[in-house]
Write an enzyme that holds these catalytic residues in place. Sequence first.
Site, PDB file in Angstrom:
ATOM      1  N   LYS A 138       0.856  -1.193   0.000  1.00 38.39           N
ATOM      2  CA  LYS A 138       0.000   0.000   0.000  1.00 38.39           C
ATOM      3  C   LYS A 138       0.890   1.241   0.000  1.00 38.39           C
ATOM      4  O   LYS A 138       1.974   1.236   0.584  1.00 38.39           O
ATOM      5  CB  LYS A 138      -0.873   0.011   1.266  1.00 38.39           C
ATOM      6  CG  LYS A 138      -2.102   0.884   1.153  1.00 38.39           C
ATOM      7  CD  LYS A 138      -3.233   0.146   0.454  1.00 38.39           C
ATOM      8  CE  LYS A 138      -4.492   0.976   0.357  1.00 38.39           C
ATOM      9  NZ  LYS A 138      -5.622   0.213  -0.178  1.00 38.39           N
TER      10      LYS A 138
ATOM     11  N   GLY B  25     -24.590   5.043   1.597  1.00 40.80           N
ATOM     12  CA  GLY B  25     -23.584   5.662   0.739  1.00 40.80           C
ATOM     13  C   GLY B  25     -23.936   5.479  -0.722  1.00 40.80           C
ATOM     14  O   GLY B  25     -23.904   4.361  -1.244  1.00 40.80           O
TER      15      GLY B  25
ATOM     16  N   GLY C  56     -22.437   6.442  -3.483  1.00 35.85           N
ATOM     17  CA  GLY C  56     -21.275   6.912  -4.244  1.00 35.85           C
ATOM     18  C   GLY C  56     -20.892   5.988  -5.377  1.00 35.85           C
ATOM     19  O   GLY C  56     -21.746   5.339  -6.000  1.00 35.85           O
TER      20      GLY C  56
ATOM     21  N   VAL D  39     -19.551   3.125  -5.499  1.00 33.55           N
ATOM     22  CA  VAL D  39     -19.954   1.723  -5.374  1.00 33.55           C
ATOM     23  C   VAL D  39     -21.450   1.624  -5.073  1.00 33.55           C
ATOM     24  O   VAL D  39     -22.163   0.829  -5.694  1.00 33.55           O
ATOM     25  CB  VAL D  39     -19.161   1.003  -4.250  1.00 33.55           C
ATOM     26  CG1 VAL D  39     -19.592  -0.460  -4.170  1.00 33.55           C
ATOM     27  CG2 VAL D  39     -17.665   1.098  -4.495  1.00 33.55           C
TER      28      VAL D  39
HETATM   29  P1  NAD Z   1     -17.546   7.522  -2.603  1.00 35.30           P
HETATM   30  O1  NAD Z   1     -16.779   8.601  -1.931  1.00 35.30           O
HETATM   31  O2  NAD Z   1     -17.734   7.556  -4.079  1.00 35.30           O
HETATM   32  O3  NAD Z   1     -19.018   7.418  -1.947  1.00 35.30           O
HETATM   33  C1  NAD Z   1     -19.242   7.410  -0.592  1.00 35.30           C
HETATM   34  C2  NAD Z   1     -20.634   7.971  -0.347  1.00 35.30           C
HETATM   35  O4  NAD Z   1     -20.929   7.815   1.041  1.00 35.30           O
HETATM   36  C3  NAD Z   1     -20.759   9.462  -0.665  1.00 35.30           C
HETATM   37  O5  NAD Z   1     -21.925   9.675  -1.408  1.00 35.30           O
HETATM   38  C4  NAD Z   1     -20.852  10.112   0.729  1.00 35.30           C
HETATM   39  O6  NAD Z   1     -21.642  11.286   0.719  1.00 35.30           O
HETATM   40  C5  NAD Z   1     -21.500   9.012   1.528  1.00 35.30           C
HETATM   41  N1  NAD Z   1     -21.258   9.039   2.956  1.00 35.30           N
HETATM   42  C6  NAD Z   1     -20.138   9.398   3.626  1.00 35.30           C
HETATM   43  N2  NAD Z   1     -20.302   9.227   4.946  1.00 35.30           N
HETATM   44  C7  NAD Z   1     -21.551   8.731   5.132  1.00 35.30           C
HETATM   45  C8  NAD Z   1     -22.302   8.335   6.254  1.00 35.30           C
HETATM   46  N3  NAD Z   1     -21.800   8.403   7.481  1.00 35.30           N
HETATM   47  N4  NAD Z   1     -23.566   7.881   6.064  1.00 35.30           N
HETATM   48  C9  NAD Z   1     -24.090   7.801   4.813  1.00 35.30           C
HETATM   49  N5  NAD Z   1     -23.421   8.168   3.705  1.00 35.30           N
HETATM   50  C10 NAD Z   1     -22.164   8.616   3.862  1.00 35.30           C
HETATM   51  O7  NAD Z   1     -16.830   6.152  -2.139  1.00 35.30           O
HETATM   52  P2  NAD Z   1     -16.877   4.751  -2.879  1.00 35.30           P
HETATM   53  O8  NAD Z   1     -15.772   4.652  -3.862  1.00 35.30           O
HETATM   54  O9  NAD Z   1     -18.284   4.468  -3.294  1.00 35.30           O
HETATM   55  O10 NAD Z   1     -16.474   3.778  -1.688  1.00 35.30           O
HETATM   56  C11 NAD Z   1     -17.364   3.481  -0.644  1.00 35.30           C
HETATM   57  C12 NAD Z   1     -16.692   2.579   0.371  1.00 35.30           C
HETATM   58  O11 NAD Z   1     -16.275   1.371  -0.276  1.00 35.30           O
HETATM   59  C13 NAD Z   1     -15.430   3.159   1.000  1.00 35.30           C
HETATM   60  O12 NAD Z   1     -15.318   2.665   2.315  1.00 35.30           O
HETATM   61  C14 NAD Z   1     -14.321   2.580   0.157  1.00 35.30           C
HETATM   62  O13 NAD Z   1     -13.096   2.508   0.871  1.00 35.30           O
HETATM   63  C15 NAD Z   1     -14.868   1.200  -0.096  1.00 35.30           C
HETATM   64  N6  NAD Z   1     -14.314   0.566  -1.298  1.00 35.30           N
HETATM   65  C16 NAD Z   1     -14.472   1.158  -2.501  1.00 35.30           C
HETATM   66  C17 NAD Z   1     -13.968   0.544  -3.637  1.00 35.30           C
HETATM   67  C18 NAD Z   1     -14.146   1.152  -5.012  1.00 35.30           C
HETATM   68  O14 NAD Z   1     -13.971   0.431  -5.999  1.00 35.30           O
HETATM   69  N7  NAD Z   1     -14.521   2.434  -5.118  1.00 35.30           N
HETATM   70  C19 NAD Z   1     -13.288  -0.695  -3.522  1.00 35.30           C
HETATM   71  C20 NAD Z   1     -13.162  -1.300  -2.267  1.00 35.30           C
HETATM   72  C21 NAD Z   1     -13.677  -0.652  -1.151  1.00 35.30           C
END
Ligand code: NAD
Length: 354
Positions: A78, A182, A184, A186
């Site tokens: 990492k 969330g 976002g 994912v």
């Molecule tokens: P993102 O930033 O695109 O979306 C996160 C969403 O969660 C945002 O819309 C934000 O407003 C919302 N949010 C933040 N805090 C919140 C809360 N307390 N309650 C409700 N909503 C909240 O992130 P992402 O890329 O969708 O990733 C989401 C999670 O999945 C993260 O923990 C990330 O580490 C994990 N993850 C993502 C990937 C990937 O491919 N993007 C891969 C593995 C793990």
Amino acid sequence: MRELIESWGGETVVVRFDAPSGTWCFIALHDSTLGMPVGGCRIRIYAAPEDGLRDAMLLAEGMTYKWAALDFPFGGGKAVLAVPGPLEGAEREGLLLRFARLVDSLGGAFATGVDLGTTPQDMQLMARECRYVMGQSGAGDGSESLDPGPYTALGVFAGTVVAARHGLGKDDLRGTAVLVQGAGDVGAPLARLLSEAGAEVIVADVDDGRARSLADEVGGAVVAANEVYETECDVFAPCAVGAILNPETIPRLRCRIVAGSANNQLAARDDAVRLHDRGILWAPDYIINAGGALAFGLIHQLVRSESILRERVRQIGDTLDHILASAVAAGESPLLAAQRRAEAILSKGRTSEP
Ligand code: NAD
């Protein structure tokens, strides 16, 4: 930092202070038994540089287990760029390019990709100076950087189908209430897949507008971000932040399954036991959220067919199936079953090392 490095069980730590931006750059290489250490590049502000190093070490170790549990020939690594404050424009680009040259100079001892605080566009920029950036289109010129979110969502979806079979005795998700926390990168594609499969989707996001527009799109409902834990549902899908499963939230949960993409969902390892004791089936995060990493790994292995990529990501469901079945058979939490699987694959790799 010296104490941290001396007490770490990993292999190598690369440390660079990037004077122009005031950033501490850490690359932690935890275990290369199965192959080249691979892990995302995180950009974050930490209270102290040591906290960034600690994060890199913990995350690298997590990557070792993630790749091992998938039986994928990568090791755990990492990168953390501990920035002194928000960086923008040329200052940020300069840091990314200098960091890219550092990774390139390791000659394949580490490959990186998108993580918290970095974007596919950042990776595209870095790929100009570095041969070891994951998630590029394959053109080799940094012309396109893929978004891992939809692949991660597909893996979570496949895992949810399997978890529903184990936890609800259902063969499909029709009529299953899934609360997506969330909306976002994912959460949004996951909600679409769930809705297409006939699930009743409930969306929560600290950004109300984002939750509302996703719920409207998938014909779902919205729940306030601070009412998530009390909301009755079949599956709670945390796709926002970590540490949401803890002694304060677990007793409030009104679901039968927790299956989502968020990293480090448990505040502490004991929380896996707390969930188990409450009869809530938890899909270990580092298994079910591995779709993006897996797709990038496959692209690195020159797999170019979208249908093969998607099929391999869907197989995360099969991996989870083995883990959940083994957890039930042993009467233990899925966390322990996942760890046993990863350890077994790692030790097989160790015994076959020259
Ligand atoms: P993102 O930033 O695109 O979306 C996160 C969403 O969660 C945002 O819309 C934000 O407003 C919302 N949010 C933040 N805090 C919140 C809360 N307390 N309650 C409700 N909503 C909240 O992130 P992402 O890329 O969708 O990733 C989401 C999670 O999945 C993260 O923990 C990330 O580490 C994990 N993850 C993502 C990937 C990937 O491919 N993007 C891969 C593995 C793990």
